[in-house]
Design a protein around this motif. Structure first.
Motif, short mmCIF file in Angstrom:
data_model
loop_
_atom_site.label_atom_id
_atom_site.label_comp_id
_atom_site.label_asym_id
_atom_site.label_seq_id
_atom_site.Cartn_x
_atom_site.Cartn_y
_atom_site.Cartn_z
N GLU A 8 23.09 38.00 52.64
CA GLU A 8 23.95 37.95 51.46
C GLU A 8 23.23 38.35 50.18
O GLU A 8 23.76 39.09 49.36
N LYS A 9 21.98 37.91 50.01
CA LYS A 9 21.23 38.24 48.80
C LYS A 9 21.05 39.75 48.69
O LYS A 9 21.24 40.34 47.62
N TRP A 12 24.45 41.66 47.82
CA TRP A 12 24.96 41.60 46.45
C TRP A 12 23.91 41.96 45.40
O TRP A 12 24.22 41.98 44.21
N ASN A 16 27.48 44.33 40.33
CA ASN A 16 28.29 43.66 39.31
C ASN A 16 29.68 44.29 39.36
O ASN A 16 29.83 45.49 39.13
N THR A 32 35.76 39.35 55.14
CA THR A 32 35.06 39.99 54.03
C THR A 32 35.93 40.03 52.79
O THR A 32 35.43 39.91 51.66
N LEU A 35 35.36 36.87 51.19
CA LEU A 35 34.00 36.83 50.65
C LEU A 35 33.92 37.54 49.31
O LEU A 35 33.33 37.04 48.35
N ILE A 36 34.53 38.72 49.22
CA ILE A 36 34.53 39.48 47.97
C ILE A 36 35.29 38.71 46.89
O ILE A 36 34.82 38.58 45.76
N LYS A 38 35.83 35.51 46.66
CA LYS A 38 35.06 34.33 46.28
C LYS A 38 33.97 34.71 45.27
O LYS A 38 33.75 34.01 44.27
N LYS A 39 33.30 35.84 45.53
CA LYS A 39 32.23 36.29 44.63
C LYS A 39 32.81 36.67 43.26
O LYS A 39 32.21 36.37 42.21
N GLU A 42 33.76 33.37 41.44
CA GLU A 42 32.56 32.65 41.02
C GLU A 42 31.93 33.26 39.77
O GLU A 42 31.40 32.54 38.91
N ASN A 43 32.00 34.58 39.63
CA ASN A 43 31.38 35.26 38.50
C ASN A 43 32.37 35.59 37.37
O ASN A 43 31.99 36.23 36.38
N TRP A 45 34.64 37.74 37.29
CA TRP A 45 34.77 39.18 37.12
C TRP A 45 36.24 39.59 37.08
O TRP A 45 37.09 38.98 37.74
#
Length: 254
Positions: A8-9, A12, A16, A32, A35-36, A38-39, A42-43, A45
């Protein structure tokens, strides 16, 4: 089916998605996609996500599940080799997780799909690909569950004259991307985790195909043998929540 854990690290890193349009190639069960989303949440965006799959059977479930948490999602039935509904140079980031091996069930079709992904990607846009390593490129004794599962699925597919998932080695994929004029191509191998429950569902689906379909080879012993192999492996899966598989992430830029 897969959880991006170890990788994962790396996946990503340097990504951004603020103000970006993201194309996901291969929705499948929506792992997925979630997953996208969620990211993005969280940010905080502002991101638009378009997810494409040739099979739309899970779209209603995904939309129902994600409706409140992530609204800028478009699920579209389509062929990655013919994204006529996506304008050229309109996508900032493309993410394909465990999709290309499915596309490559038909030899060389992945080249057509990658050419189309290059077309829709903006100049400077990023392509992120996650795939399993081919079974011949690793020591299968290090991955006993993964190896048995993969060989049974492929064998049943061949017996029933079905197309077979074809994993692509990252070195070969890298060469194709170079030919298509992608730049800054690099990849990294990881051990990833397979959810045993999801793996069982896929195995059972193949077993049902074997049982319900016509016995083309007219050999009941052969059919019964593969049913037995499948059921025995399912019993092994019931003893564990997840198991390891060899995978890689490849990154490239247009």
């Amino acid at each position: 089916m897969y959880k991006i854990v170890t990788a994962e690290k790396f996946l990503w890193e340097g990504i951004n998605l603020e103000g970006k349009v993201v194309l996901e190639g291969g929705t499948s069960w929506g792992n997925t996609t979630r997953l996208i989303a969620k990211k993005v949440v969280e940010n905080s965006w502002n991101t638009e996500l378009i997810s494409v799959d040739i099979d739309d059977s899970h779209f209603d479930e995904i939309e129902e599940d994600m409706r409140e948490a992530f609204t800028k999602l478009t699920l579209r039935k389509g062929d990655l080799g013919d994204l006529y509904f996506v304008p050229s140079d309109s996508i900032d980031v493309i993410i394909c997780n465990y999709t290309l091996s499915s596309v490559e069930q038909f030899p060389l079709r992945v080249v057509k799909a990658l050419k189309e992904l290059h077309r829709v990607l903006k100049k400077g846009g990023k392509l992120l690909i996650t795939e399993e390593m081919p079974i011949w490129s690793v020591d299968t004794s290090d991955y006993p569950y993964w190896s048995k599962r993969l060989r049974i699925i492929k064998s049943i597919s061949v017996l029933k004259a079905m197309t077979v998932f074809s994993e692509i080695h990252p070195n070969d994929l890298q060469e194709v991307l170079k030919l298509l004029d992608f730049k800054d191509i690099h990849w990294k191998e990881f051990q990833e985790k397979i959810n045993a429950e999801m793996a069982v569902k896929f195995l059972d689906k193949r077993k049902q195909t074997l049982i319900k379909g016509a016995n083309d080879l007219e050999n009941k012993h052969l059919t019964d043998g593969f049913v037995e192999l499948t059921e025995n492996l399912v019993k092994e899966f019931e003893k564990t929540k997840e198991f390891l598989a060899p995978a890689y992430i490849l990154k490239a830029i247009k």
